[in-house]
Design a protein around this motif. Structure first.
Motif, PDB file in Angstrom:
ATOM      1  N   ALA A   1       0.870  -1.176   0.000  1.00  0.00           N
ATOM      2  CA  ALA A   1       0.000   0.000   0.000  1.00  0.00           C
ATOM      3  C   ALA A   1       0.902   1.220   0.000  1.00  0.00           C
ATOM      4  O   ALA A   1       1.847   1.308   0.798  1.00  0.00           O
ATOM      5  N   GLY A   2       0.632   2.174  -0.901  1.00  0.00           N
ATOM      6  CA  GLY A   2       1.494   3.340  -0.999  1.00  0.00           C
ATOM      7  C   GLY A   2       0.814   4.504  -1.684  1.00  0.00           C
ATOM      8  O   GLY A   2      -0.301   4.390  -2.211  1.00  0.00           O
ATOM      9  N   TYR A   3       1.519   5.615  -1.690  1.00  0.00           N
ATOM     10  CA  TYR A   3       1.025   6.840  -2.311  1.00  0.00           C
ATOM     11  C   TYR A   3       2.153   7.440  -3.139  1.00  0.00           C
ATOM     12  O   TYR A   3       3.254   7.670  -2.633  1.00  0.00           O
ATOM     13  N   LEU A   4       1.873   7.673  -4.435  1.00  0.00           N
ATOM     14  CA  LEU A   4       2.851   8.235  -5.356  1.00  0.00           C
ATOM     15  C   LEU A   4       2.394   9.620  -5.793  1.00  0.00           C
ATOM     16  O   LEU A   4       1.217   9.824  -6.108  1.00  0.00           O
ATOM     17  N   VAL A   5       3.313  10.544  -5.824  1.00  0.00           N
ATOM     18  CA  VAL A   5       3.020  11.929  -6.212  1.00  0.00           C
ATOM     19  C   VAL A   5       3.344  12.110  -7.688  1.00  0.00           C
ATOM     20  O   VAL A   5       4.430  11.739  -8.146  1.00  0.00           O
ATOM     21  N   GLY A   6       2.394  12.687  -8.432  1.00  0.00           N
ATOM     22  CA  GLY A   6       2.627  12.948  -9.842  1.00  0.00           C
ATOM     23  C   GLY A   6       3.725  13.979 -10.044  1.00  0.00           C
ATOM     24  O   GLY A   6       3.697  15.060  -9.455  1.00  0.00           O
ATOM     25  N   ILE A   7       4.722  13.656 -10.862  1.00  0.00           N
ATOM     26  CA  ILE A   7       5.855  14.563 -11.051  1.00  0.00           C
ATOM     27  C   ILE A   7       5.928  15.116 -12.473  1.00  0.00           C
ATOM     28  O   ILE A   7       6.492  16.180 -12.695  1.00  0.00           O
ATOM     29  N   SER A   8       5.350  14.426 -13.447  1.00  0.00           N
ATOM     30  CA  SER A   8       5.355  14.937 -14.822  1.00  0.00           C
ATOM     31  C   SER A   8       4.293  14.206 -15.620  1.00  0.00           C
ATOM     32  O   SER A   8       3.856  13.100 -15.252  1.00  0.00           O
ATOM     33  N   GLU A   9       3.884  14.823 -16.734  1.00  0.00           N
ATOM     34  CA  GLU A   9       2.852  14.231 -17.576  1.00  0.00           C
ATOM     35  C   GLU A   9       2.945  14.823 -18.976  1.00  0.00           C
ATOM     36  O   GLU A   9       3.518  15.901 -19.191  1.00  0.00           O
ATOM     37  N   THR A  10       2.407  14.107 -19.924  1.00  0.00           N
ATOM     38  CA  THR A  10       2.256  14.623 -21.287  1.00  0.00           C
ATOM     39  C   THR A  10       0.907  14.159 -21.819  1.00  0.00           C
ATOM     40  O   THR A  10       0.426  13.074 -21.478  1.00  0.00           O
ATOM     41  N   ASN A  11       0.313  14.992 -22.643  1.00  0.00           N
ATOM     42  CA  ASN A  11      -0.947  14.665 -23.296  1.00  0.00           C
ATOM     43  C   ASN A  11      -0.765  14.935 -24.788  1.00  0.00           C
ATOM     44  O   ASN A  11      -0.688  16.084 -25.209  1.00  0.00           O
ATOM     45  N   ARG A  12      -0.653  13.870 -25.582  1.00  0.00           N
ATOM     46  CA  ARG A  12      -0.314  14.008 -26.997  1.00  0.00           C
ATOM     47  C   ARG A  12      -1.508  13.631 -27.880  1.00  0.00           C
ATOM     48  O   ARG A  12      -2.257  12.711 -27.572  1.00  0.00           O
ATOM     49  N   PHE A  13      -1.612  14.356 -28.980  1.00  0.00           N
ATOM     50  CA  PHE A  13      -2.617  14.068 -29.995  1.00  0.00           C
ATOM     51  C   PHE A  13      -1.888  13.784 -31.307  1.00  0.00           C
ATOM     52  O   PHE A  13      -1.030  14.566 -31.738  1.00  0.00           O
ATOM     53  N   HIS A  14      -2.236  12.673 -31.931  1.00  0.00           N
ATOM     54  CA  HIS A  14      -1.659  12.307 -33.220  1.00  0.00           C
ATOM     55  C   HIS A  14      -2.800  12.261 -34.234  1.00  0.00           C
ATOM     56  O   HIS A  14      -3.694  11.421 -34.123  1.00  0.00           O
ATOM     57  N   VAL A  15      -2.776  13.169 -35.186  1.00  0.00           N
ATOM     58  CA  VAL A  15      -3.769  13.201 -36.250  1.00  0.00           C
ATOM     59  C   VAL A  15      -3.034  13.033 -37.572  1.00  0.00           C
ATOM     60  O   VAL A  15      -2.276  13.921 -37.982  1.00  0.00           O
ATOM     61  N   SER A  16      -3.244  11.880 -38.206  1.00  0.00           N
ATOM     62  CA  SER A  16      -2.496  11.541 -39.419  1.00  0.00           C
ATOM     63  C   SER A  16      -1.002  11.662 -39.125  1.00  0.00           C
ATOM     64  O   SER A  16      -0.489  10.965 -38.264  1.00  0.00           O
ATOM     65  N   ASN A  17      -0.287  12.556 -39.794  1.00  0.00           N
ATOM     66  CA  ASN A  17       1.143  12.724 -39.555  1.00  0.00           C
ATOM     67  C   ASN A  17       1.451  13.898 -38.638  1.00  0.00           C
ATOM     68  O   ASN A  17       2.612  14.273 -38.454  1.00  0.00           O
ATOM     69  N   LEU A  18       0.419  14.493 -38.049  1.00  0.00           N
ATOM     70  CA  LEU A  18       0.602  15.649 -37.187  1.00  0.00           C
ATOM     71  C   LEU A  18       0.529  15.228 -35.726  1.00  0.00           C
ATOM     72  O   LEU A  18      -0.375  14.510 -35.315  1.00  0.00           O
ATOM     73  N   SER A  19       1.511  15.672 -34.934  1.00  0.00           N
ATOM     74  CA  SER A  19       1.545  15.358 -33.506  1.00  0.00           C
ATOM     75  C   SER A  19       1.557  16.649 -32.711  1.00  0.00           C
ATOM     76  O   SER A  19       2.363  17.547 -32.982  1.00  0.00           O
ATOM     77  N   VAL A  20       0.650  16.751 -31.768  1.00  0.00           N
ATOM     78  CA  VAL A  20       0.519  17.951 -30.945  1.00  0.00           C
ATOM     79  C   VAL A  20       0.596  17.543 -29.482  1.00  0.00           C
ATOM     80  O   VAL A  20      -0.061  16.573 -29.056  1.00  0.00           O
ATOM     81  N   THR A  21       1.379  18.258 -28.701  1.00  0.00           N
ATOM     82  CA  THR A  21       1.468  18.023 -27.258  1.00  0.00           C
ATOM     83  C   THR A  21       0.738  19.138 -26.534  1.00  0.00           C
ATOM     84  O   THR A  21       1.052  20.315 -26.709  1.00  0.00           O
ATOM     85  N   SER A  22      -0.230  18.752 -25.723  1.00  0.00           N
ATOM     86  CA  SER A  22      -1.021  19.737 -24.993  1.00  0.00           C
ATOM     87  C   SER A  22      -0.326  20.112 -23.697  1.00  0.00           C
ATOM     88  O   SER A  22       0.235  19.257 -23.004  1.00  0.00           O
ATOM     89  N   GLY A  23      -0.345  21.384 -23.361  1.00  0.00           N
ATOM     90  CA  GLY A  23       0.239  21.842 -22.110  1.00  0.00           C
ATOM     91  C   GLY A  23      -0.763  21.963 -20.991  1.00  0.00           C
ATOM     92  O   GLY A  23      -0.443  22.470 -19.920  1.00  0.00           O
ATOM     93  N   ARG A  24      -1.981  21.467 -21.205  1.00  0.00           N
ATOM     94  CA  ARG A  24      -3.038  21.605 -20.212  1.00  0.00           C
ATOM     95  C   ARG A  24      -3.221  20.339 -19.390  1.00  0.00           C
ATOM     96  O   ARG A  24      -4.126  20.265 -18.570  1.00  0.00           O
TER      97      ARG A  24
END
Length: 295
Positions: free
Chosen positions: A212-235
């Motif tokens: 049993a434990g608790y982990l703190v979120g330290i980083s994340e990425t949210n990526r969108f891939h549309v056809s050959n286009l890749s976008v990383t969201s900063g939200r």
């Protein structure tokens, strides 16, 4: 005169021989007694030590394994709403992503417990379909990698409890298919923390383990891939993770065991953007059934 001296010498020789025989007999008896005493003491020590050593050895052997497993995954009561506060102080809620999905999957695990009760656990699991979904999503998958390094202490025979440091990388993917356009969205979360682990062998060849434990979120990425286009969201929001899990295994052969278990991860994130409140609650419940090679 010479005959008398010869008899005296013979008598003295016989006396010395008898004395030497008695002394050797005396020492040989002492040696036998000492040997017997040593054997008895060693036998008593062996009888006293062996059960504890056997339990410790069986516990270590039960917790040293490489395993593969199948899993059933569910995500009950999971949501990711955006609440927008209007001028009338009422809230309009848009539930962007929701849970409630069921999926199958597979996983591999490596676990080790040394004689000094140092724990190392590495695990990877993959879900065949998405844990979360949107109205417009058509598929996806999920995966996670977990690592734990801990130090345990013997509370009693066959029972080890101790703290651990933990790390998790988790990924949730959604696929979209709308006519000629296809897209993929992935949310990736890294979290680090710690907790408590337990290892026990209540019965011979039966091993229990839990954490049993608790982990703190330290980083994340949210990526969108549309056809050959890749976008990383900063939200995107990094999520903290509450982890609880347990497993019971039975060694049906000296080097093979079967196990069943359950893992629960609760992902939690939230942030305010002015009048906008974003909160994420994702519950991932996994049931495990697998086989392991014990070493």
């Amino acid at each position: 005169m010479g005959q008398t001296e010869g008899l005296d010498a013979l008598s003295k020789g016989r006396f010395r021989s008898a004395l030497l025989t008695r002394l050797l007999g005396h020492f040989s008896k002492k040696e036998v007694i000492m040997r017997n005493s040593t054997a008895v003491l060693l036998s008593i020590a062996f009888l006293l030590i062996f059960p504890a050593a056997a339990w410790a050895s069986d516990l270590i052997r039960g917790d040293n394994y490489i395993g593969i497993y199948g899993q059933a995954i569910g995500s009950p009561e999971s949501f990711n709403p955006i609440n927008t506060q209007a001028l009338a102080q009422s809230f309009r809620t848009k539930n962007l992503v929701h849970g409630g999905n069921a999926s199958g999957g597979v996983g591999v695990v490596l676990s080790g417990l040394t004689r000094d009760n140092v724990l190392l656990h590495l695990g990877f699991n993959y879900g065949f379909s998405p844990t979360i979904s949107q109205v417009t999503s058509s598929g996806g998958h999920s995966l996670a990698f977990n690592a734990r390094l801990g130090k345990g202490f013997n509370l009693e025979r066959g029972l080890v409890i101790g703290p651990y440091l933990g790390y998790q990388y988790a990924q949730f993917n959604l696929d979209y298919d709308h006519g000629p356009y296809t897209a993929e969205e992935s949310y990736n979360n890294n979290a680090i923390g710690g907790g408590l682990f337990v290892a026990a062998e209540p019965l011979r060849d039966v091993t229990l383990s839990a954490h049993a434990g608790y982990l703190v979120g330290i980083s994340e990425t949210n990526r969108f891939h549309v056809s050959n286009l890749s976008v990383t969201s900063g939200r995107a929001l990094s999520a903290s993770v509450l982890q609880v899990g347990g497993k019971i295994s039975y060694r049906f052969l000296p080097d093979l065991s079967a196990f069943v278990g359950m893992d629960y991860d609760r992902y939690m994130a939230g942030k305010h953007y002015g009048p906008v409140d974003v909160r994420t609650r994702l519950n991932v419940l996994r049931g495990l059934v697998g086989l392991a090679y014990n070493f």
